[in-house]
Structures are given as C-alpha cells and as structure tokens.
Design a protein around this motif. Structure first.
Motif, mmCIF file in Angstrom:
data_model
loop_
_atom_site.group_PDB
_atom_site.id
_atom_site.type_symbol
_atom_site.label_atom_id
_atom_site.label_comp_id
_atom_site.label_asym_id
_atom_site.label_seq_id
_atom_site.Cartn_x
_atom_site.Cartn_y
_atom_site.Cartn_z
ATOM 1 N N SER A 131 0.829 -1.210 0.000
ATOM 2 C CA SER A 131 0.000 0.000 0.000
ATOM 3 C C SER A 131 0.862 1.259 0.000
ATOM 4 C CB SER A 131 -0.923 -0.001 1.214
ATOM 5 O OG SER A 131 -0.171 -0.035 2.416
ATOM 6 N N ALA A 132 2.017 1.235 0.704
ATOM 7 C CA ALA A 132 2.882 2.413 0.739
ATOM 8 C C ALA A 132 3.451 2.700 -0.640
ATOM 9 C CB ALA A 132 4.005 2.213 1.757
ATOM 10 N N GLU A 133 3.910 1.639 -1.333
ATOM 11 C CA GLU A 133 4.448 1.820 -2.683
ATOM 12 C C GLU A 133 3.345 2.258 -3.655
ATOM 13 O OE1 GLU A 133 6.943 -0.747 -6.050
ATOM 14 O OE2 GLU A 133 6.367 -1.642 -4.126
ATOM 15 N N GLU A 134 2.142 1.753 -3.436
ATOM 16 C CA GLU A 134 1.016 2.136 -4.296
ATOM 17 C C GLU A 134 0.670 3.611 -4.125
ATOM 18 O OE1 GLU A 134 -3.695 0.951 -4.837
ATOM 19 O OE2 GLU A 134 -2.320 -0.396 -3.770
ATOM 20 N N ASP A 135 0.668 4.102 -2.856
ATOM 21 C CA ASP A 135 0.397 5.522 -2.612
ATOM 22 C C ASP A 135 1.474 6.409 -3.208
ATOM 23 O OD1 ASP A 135 -1.859 4.774 -1.271
ATOM 24 O OD2 ASP A 135 -0.952 4.897 0.729
ATOM 25 N N LEU A 136 2.747 5.958 -3.119
ATOM 26 C CA LEU A 136 3.836 6.735 -3.686
ATOM 27 C C LEU A 136 3.709 6.849 -5.204
ATOM 28 C CD1 LEU A 136 6.498 8.213 -3.148
ATOM 29 C CD2 LEU A 136 7.691 6.027 -3.426
ATOM 30 N N ALA A 137 3.363 5.743 -5.848
ATOM 31 C CA ALA A 137 3.170 5.773 -7.306
ATOM 32 C C ALA A 137 1.984 6.646 -7.691
ATOM 33 C CB ALA A 137 2.984 4.347 -7.828
ATOM 34 N N TRP A 138 0.932 6.584 -6.867
ATOM 35 C CA TRP A 138 -0.258 7.406 -7.154
ATOM 36 C C TRP A 138 0.063 8.906 -7.079
ATOM 37 C CZ3 TRP A 138 -4.956 6.153 -8.932
ATOM 38 C CH2 TRP A 138 -5.969 7.106 -8.829
ATOM 39 N N GLN A 139 0.811 9.313 -6.037
ATOM 40 C CA GLN A 139 1.195 10.712 -5.919
ATOM 41 C C GLN A 139 2.084 11.149 -7.075
ATOM 42 O OE1 GLN A 139 0.061 12.925 -3.793
ATOM 43 N NE2 GLN A 139 -1.224 11.403 -2.745
ATOM 44 N N LYS A 140 2.970 10.268 -7.492
ATOM 45 C CA LYS A 140 3.844 10.598 -8.617
ATOM 46 C C LYS A 140 3.038 10.748 -9.906
ATOM 47 C CE LYS A 140 8.065 11.338 -10.000
ATOM 48 N NZ LYS A 140 8.851 12.462 -9.466
ATOM 49 N N LEU A 141 2.033 9.918 -10.080
ATOM 50 C CA LEU A 141 1.167 10.032 -11.260
ATOM 51 C C LEU A 141 0.430 11.366 -11.265
ATOM 52 C CD1 LEU A 141 -0.395 6.478 -11.653
ATOM 53 C CD2 LEU A 141 0.944 7.701 -13.351
ATOM 54 N N ILE A 142 -0.015 11.818 -10.106
ATOM 55 C CA ILE A 142 -0.710 13.105 -10.019
ATOM 56 C C ILE A 142 0.220 14.239 -10.449
ATOM 57 C CG2 ILE A 142 -1.774 14.752 -8.426
ATOM 58 C CD1 ILE A 142 -2.813 12.395 -6.835
ATOM 59 N N GLU A 143 1.447 14.237 -9.950
ATOM 60 C CA GLU A 143 2.405 15.282 -10.311
ATOM 61 C C GLU A 143 2.717 15.256 -11.800
ATOM 62 O OE1 GLU A 143 5.803 14.695 -7.903
ATOM 63 O OE2 GLU A 143 4.732 15.003 -5.992
ATOM 64 N N LEU A 144 2.924 14.067 -12.367
ATOM 65 C CA LEU A 144 3.256 13.967 -13.785
ATOM 66 C C LEU A 144 2.091 14.421 -14.667
ATOM 67 C CD1 LEU A 144 5.171 10.543 -13.808
ATOM 68 C CD2 LEU A 144 6.153 12.831 -14.025
ATOM 69 N N LYS A 145 0.879 14.057 -14.258
ATOM 70 C CA LYS A 145 -0.285 14.449 -15.066
ATOM 71 C C LYS A 145 -0.478 15.964 -15.041
ATOM 72 C CE LYS A 145 -3.766 13.320 -17.650
ATOM 73 N NZ LYS A 145 -3.587 12.674 -18.944
ATOM 74 N N THR A 146 -0.250 16.589 -13.898
ATOM 75 C CA THR A 146 -0.358 18.049 -13.817
ATOM 76 C C THR A 146 0.679 18.719 -14.703
ATOM 77 O OG1 THR A 146 -1.136 17.835 -11.538
ATOM 78 C CG2 THR A 146 -0.361 19.999 -12.240
ATOM 79 N N TRP A 147 1.897 18.194 -14.672
ATOM 80 C CA TRP A 147 2.961 18.731 -15.523
ATOM 81 C C TRP A 147 2.619 18.526 -17.003
ATOM 82 C CZ3 TRP A 147 8.703 16.641 -15.565
ATOM 83 C CH2 TRP A 147 9.500 17.510 -16.305
#
Length: 751
Positions: free
Chosen positions: A498-514
C-alpha cells in the motif's frame, strides 16, 4: 446506509484526485420550488438514491453537485452554479460519467440540452440516469433523448399555461393568486406561524387557534398594527389628514386611541414628505417593517406602488396575450376590484401616482453646475495607472479638475500610506480644450504608424526562431513524460504494497499536472507559429486613419465622440505631469470577421501583435498664464467682504483655481449663526458660549445638568441646542466656584 462502505464521496477534486485517468463519477441534484415539497423529489432523497445506485454499479468515487437554491432547468450555467462547477470539472478530464435521477434534472429546453450534450460529446463523458446508460452518439440515441426532452418541455409549458390561466381567473374574480399577503394584511398561515413562534404552540394547536381567528384559509384580512403604519405613509405622502385617506370599511376597526395617535403624529410631521423622509419619521416613532428592521426609502416606495391596500388586485394582461410569464410591475398591470377590504380609499390611487410622478420629475438628474466631464473614465494617472475621477470646487464650483482615485480615497501621504498617490490634479478645462484641438493630429502622421508597424515586424522575425526552439523542447519533454506516466502506472497496477502504491499514485498526479501544463504551452506556441502576416498592412492603416478623421468630424458632442473613439480605437488619455498629458489610440489591423472567428487564445495573441498604437504628448498650460505671484499682486486689494465690514479679502495662491471668496475668513453669515445672534441679543446663550465665559469644558457642563447646574430654559432647532439665561449663568458660576473653594470635586464627580 447500505452503500456507506462501498463508495467514497469527494468534495474537492484538486485535493483528492479522484481519477487521474478519468474514472470519477458526478451526481447532479436539482429541485424547483414546487418539487421541493414533494417527498420523493427532495434533495436528500435524490442524493441518497444516487449514491446507492453508484455503489450498486461499482463506482468507487463520486462527487455530488447540488444546486444551492430552487432553480429551473431552462437556465444555463450563469444561473446554475452547481452545473457550472460540474462543467468545469468535466473539462479537467477527471470525470468519466455524469448521472442524475432523470434527464430533466439537467434540462427542460432544447437549447440547454444541445449545449450540454455538445460538452459531453467533446470530452467523451458517459451520461446515465438512475435506470440505465443513455446513448447520445448514435442516431437512435439522439432521437430518443430529443423526444424525451421535448416531452419534458411540453409538460413544463402546459403546466405554465394552466398556472397563468388560474392566476388570471383569480385576479378577475378579485381573489389573490397566491403568495404571502402584502404589508397591511394577514392570512391564516401567517397567524398560525406567529402562534408557533411567539406563543410556543405546536402545529396542530396553532392551526386550531388560527382557524378561530381567520376561518377562511385563502382570504386576506386587515392587520391593524400594519394598517396604522400604512395609513401614516399614504396620508403623509399626500399631505392629507388620515381621516380623509382611510377607507370607510377600515375606519371603524381603529380604536379611538389609535386614531388620536395617528392624527398627532401627522400634525407634528412636516408635510409633504418623500419616501426617505417618511422612513426617517417612522423610525423616530419606533415603527418597524414586517421583518422587524428599520424602515428605508425603498420599502416605503414599494408600499406606495402596491395597489393592494387601495382594494385592487392586478394581472399582467400584456404578457398573458404574448403567452409569457408576467413581468410588469403591479402598478403597470391591469387592475381588478378585490374582495378584501381596502385600507385606503380606492379613488386615491391615481392621486398617489400623480404625486410620485411629479416628485420623480423634480429629482436632480444633472450636476449642480451643469458641467459635463467628457474625459471621465478615459483619463488615467501616469504614476499609479489608476483612473482619475472628475471633481469641482469653489464658489458655484467654477474650478473643475481630474484627480487620481487613489489620491481621492487614500490621500497624498505616500510615506505613511502605501496606497496613497501624490500625483497632482489636472485642470479639467485645460485638458479638455487641449485634447479637442489636437485630436486630429493623432491621425496626421501615418509615418508614425508605419514605423510602429515595422517595429512589430522586426519583433516577430526575431521571436520566430525562439518560438520554434521552445516548441521542439516541449515536444521532447512530452515524450519523456509519456514514458514516465506509463512506468508509474504499471508500478501502480502491479504493486502489492500500500505504501508503494500511494507513492506511485502521488507521482502520477504530479506527472499528469505537468503534462497538462505542457499541452497548454504547446497549443499556444503552435497557434502562434501558424499565424501568417497580413498583406498590404499600409493600406489598412491609411483606411483606418481616414475613418478616424471622418468620425471626429461627424460627432460634435465631445463626450459622445470620446465614447465612440473608445469603442472603436480604445481611446485613452494618460496624464504624466500637471500640465503634460498624452492621448492614445490603437488601430486593429485584423478584420472584424476574422477576429471573431479566431479561438480565444489566438484572438488574445492577435490583439497583441496586430495593434498599431499612436499617441502624442500635449502641453496643456496656456501660453498667456501669468505667474502666481504676479496674479496675487494684481488681485490684491480689489475684493471687499460682502458682510459690510469694509475689510479686503486676503488673496492666496489657491484662489486662482478655486475662485476668490466673497467673505473674509470668519465673516460668513450662516442661517444658524444669524438665528443664534438673535437669541444672544435676547440674553440667551448656548453651552459652547457659556464654556468660553466660565472656562469650563462644555462636556463637563452637559454632565452636570440637572445635578450641579440648572436645566436649560429652552431647546431649539432640530439638533436640540440648549439655551440658558444670564441669571442661570451666574448661578452656574457660583455653584462651580463653591465646589472649587471647598477644594473637593462637586458631587457629580465623586464617582
């Protein structure tokens, strides 16, 4: 509820990114005023049922959009805030589907339906109701939606027609068509509500008591406390005694003490009065309006314009003939004699309206000096760039000027106030005359326009390689971003932690905004690079300058001319110094049709790169203007104070702009001062004069009145000035000295 653990409700998509890949759901809830009383269509029922449907269909994330008030489905997003928010969220790509109880929650007219379906089609959004998915892409799906929408619109229209017929029929029979009773009247529902709020009765007991007071549910009856105020308003407005205004049916209902009170207030008031003065009189007498608030002029005027108290009901026959909802005010609608008892004589309605029209015609609609300011809202401060407002001052306001709004509001002390502005005032007459004489000179030099055109061309040639380089760089960054998004998405799908999944999810949010930011920049650069320079811009410039000259020669009114120039050429005036201003115009090289066809972003870029700006600095100081010292020496000793003292007016530098005063300082005879001199001749003096005589503070004298000092002999004027005789002044002096000789304070100061 059964769906609580199966679905998550989102309130803010920016904080909790429901679906960066577009998997969110949106529930839309709306009710009209009639539907809100139905249990099955209320907002809580629609919301709970919608969340239950979403949970049963396996939708994990839902954001609920609820209209904050009763609103019709015929209106677009400018009147429906929740729908506007929903459409903005659709454009972000975070929502995959929208749903509601029925499609009539979204629209009840073909115009709104077409607009909303176009947005859904553009962003590929699914459209659901509580029963099934709605197809709006195929021919059969479009036809089905159109038929259902037309059926909803037909139902709405036929209901509106029935309501109009019902209201007109009631008005023709003299009965109220619905709604709360107007001021001066009450009904059974209002009496019931008062019993519940003031007496604390429950609903059944309050209803029984209200039925005893008012047996008929749908009729209006006179409220004596409000009728008393209404009678005062109309009698004061007409300058007639209340006994001549009240109707014969209503007069016996007033008790003798109430009639005496109304007559006493009327006789002590200064008549005639307008709506604002009547409101002041009512507030002084401690009367309050139906909501318990103080009266104001608009509330009084609404009673004057309401024919209900005169025994009439109204209906808008003009809108009825056009098959439209009523929109005329009651005073302009057709009148029908009502079955309820009038408070005012019905024959006085025309007299009240005649008085109102006469008062309205006498209102001041022009400035006191008769002066107009043609540069108002068109002249700007050269220091803080805010607009300058027109003002005038002096004897009969001979000196007019333009002053910076920030200086007018915050002053000129820029050291202590960061919002202040110390830009000097601009003489209005000098500025207006100079611009009027030099206006055509803006179009006399096309070489300036051509030079500006060449400058724009050179700037575009210089920027084009840089734009291409930036465009290529954005393309490279987009390729890298696509790979990163795919990488982290795969990690998110295959992760079991779950920790790795949350980290990937946050990274996806940042990349999509960029990625969204890069897409916007790419679109902007692509449109800028695709623009082509127009052919023969010199001919367009000469043509626009000729049109400018023709417009200046056609319109003789300065204010109208400047407004027309502002609309077509964005006419502005910038003040740089006290006597230095710069009028400016802008020539748009794009044809109007082409500019309107451009998208919003392209139009913005085009406005910046196709505008030829022309300006000219003008010195507005007159050549024959004398130095200030010479002018003072010339005017000194010429003007005598008109009070009759024989003294000369002391001339100062400010008098050249503001005008030379008629009185010497301190010699002006105000009406109040003249009256006070007459009282002084009779041996009567005010508290301020006594304070100077005895050396006692005037606030101290006021505190001691009635305890250490005697009460005043009389009180005069509206501001209640207290007057004392010379004998009272002697007694006050002895009382004050007696307290000081005892070396202690008088009794009033012991606290």
């Amino acid at each position: 509820m059964s769906w609580d653990n199966r679905i998550k409700i989102v309130n803010n998509l920016s904080k909790i990114d429901v679906n960066i890949l577009g998997q969110g759901s949106a529930l839309y809830v709306r009710v009209t005023r009639e539907e809100s009383i139905k249990q099955g269509l209320s907002i809580p029922n629609q919301r709970n049922r919608g969340l239950e449907v979403a949970a049963n269909r396996g939708w994990k994330w839902v954001k609920v959009y609820v209209e904050p008030k009763h609103v019709s489905a015929e209106l677009w997003i400018d009147k429906r805030t929740a729908l506007a928010e929903l459409i903005n969220d659709l454009k972000t790509g975070k929502i995959k589907r929208v749903f509601a109880r029925h499609q009539d929650r979204f629209w009840r007219s073909s115009e709104v339906r077409d607009k909303l379906l176009q947005i859904l089609r553009t962003h590929e959004i699914e459209f659901w109701d509580f029963d099934s998915l709605k197809d709006y892409r195929t021919a059969s799906g479009k036809f089905a939606l159109k038929v259902q929408a037309d059926a909803c619109e037909y139902e709405k229209d036929i209901t509106s027609e029935r309501i109009r017929e019902m209201k007109r029929g009631k008005a023709m029979s003299g009965r109220p068509a619905g709604g709360p009773p107007p001021y001066g009247y009450t009904c059974q529902a209002r009496v019931k509500r008062e019993f519940m709020q003031k007496e604390g009765f429950n609903e059944e007991e309050a209803y029984r008591k209200a039925c005893e007071v008012i047996p008929n549910k749908k009729e209006w009856f006179i409220n004596l406390s409000e009728a008393e105020v209404l009678l005062l308003i109309i009698s004061t407005y007409l300058s007639k005694h209340p006994s001549l205004v009240v109707s014969s049916q209503c007069l016996p209902k007033f008790r003798p003490e109430i009639q005496k009170r109304i007559s006493h207030i009327f006789q002590n008031s200064k008549v005639p009065m307008g709506s604002h003065r009547i409101a002041e009189m009512l507030n002084i007498q401690d009367y309050r309006n139906i909501n318990g608030h103080p009266w104001n002029g608009s509330k009084v005027l609404s009673i004057i314009n309401n024919p209900t108290a005169f025994g009439y009901v109204t209906y808008d026959e003009v809108s009825y003939e056009k098959k439209q909802p009523a929109n005329l005010p009651r005073r302009n609608s057709k009148f029908f004699r009502a079955i309820h008892e009038p408070i005012i004589h019905p024959e006085l309605w025309q007299e009240v309206q005649a008085v109102k029209n006469r008062n309205t015609a006498n209102l001041r609609t022009k400035s006191r000096t008769g002066r107009t300011y043609p540069l108002s809202k068109l002249i700007f401060c050269g220091k803080c760039h805010s607009s300058m407002r027109a003002m005038s001052q002096g004897l009969k306001r001979p000196f007019a000027y333009y002053v910076c709004k920030k200086r007018s509001y915050y002053g000129a002390d820029i050291k202590n106030n960061p919002r202040a502005c110390d830009f000097p005032r601009i003489n209005a007459r000098y500025a207006e005359e100079s611009i009027w004489k030099n206006l055509l000179s803006l179009a006399q030099f096309p070489s300036d326009a051509l030079a500006s055109l060449e400058k724009i061309k050179a700037q575009r040639r210089k920027q084009r390689p840089l734009l291409k380089e930036a465009y290529e760089q954005i393309k490279k960054e987009q390729m890298v971003l696509r790979g990163l998004v795919q990488k982290y998405y795969s990690r998110f799908e295959t992760s079991r932690d779950s920790a790795e999944e949350d980290l990937a999810w946050q990274k996806l949010i940042e990349l999509k905004t960029w990625q969204n930011e890069l897409n916007d920049k790419e679109q902007e650069l692509k449109q800028e690079l695709s623009k082509k320079w127009m052919r023969q811009p010199e001919k367009i410039i000469n043509y626009q300058l000729e049109k400018f000259k023709a417009l200046v020669g056609k319109i003789k009114n300065r204010r109208l001319l400047y407004q027309a120039l502002n609309e077509k050429y964005r006419f502005r005036v910038v003040a740089h110094e006290r006597y230095l201003i710069e009028p400016r115009i802008e020539i748009d090289l794009l044809q109007r049709k082409r500019a309107l066809e451009l998208p919003e972003l392209t139009r913005k870029i085009a406005d910046e790169t196709h505008l030829i700006k022309l300006s000219k600095r003008i010195d507005i100081q007159p050549a024959d203007r004398k130095p200030i010292k010479a002018w003072i020496q010339e005017e000194q000793g010429k003007h005598v104070c008109v009070c009759g003292c024989g003294h000369f007016i002391q001339i100062g530098p400010q008098h050249r702009t503001k005008g030379i005063p008629r009185y010497k300082f301190g010699h002006h005879t105000f009406p109040l001062m003249q009256k006070m001199r007459r009282y002084n001749e009779k041996g009567l003096y005010t508290i301020s004069q006594i304070s100077k005589m005895l050396g006692i503070g005037h606030s101290t004298i006021r505190r001691c009145l009635g305890r250490l000092f005697l009460e005043p002999t009389m009180t005069v004027f509206r501001n209640k000035i207290k007057l004392f005789t010379e004998e009272q002044i002697k007694i006050m002096k002895l009382a004050w000295l007696g307290g000081k000789l005892k070396k202690d304070k008088p009794e009033i100061f012991e606290n």
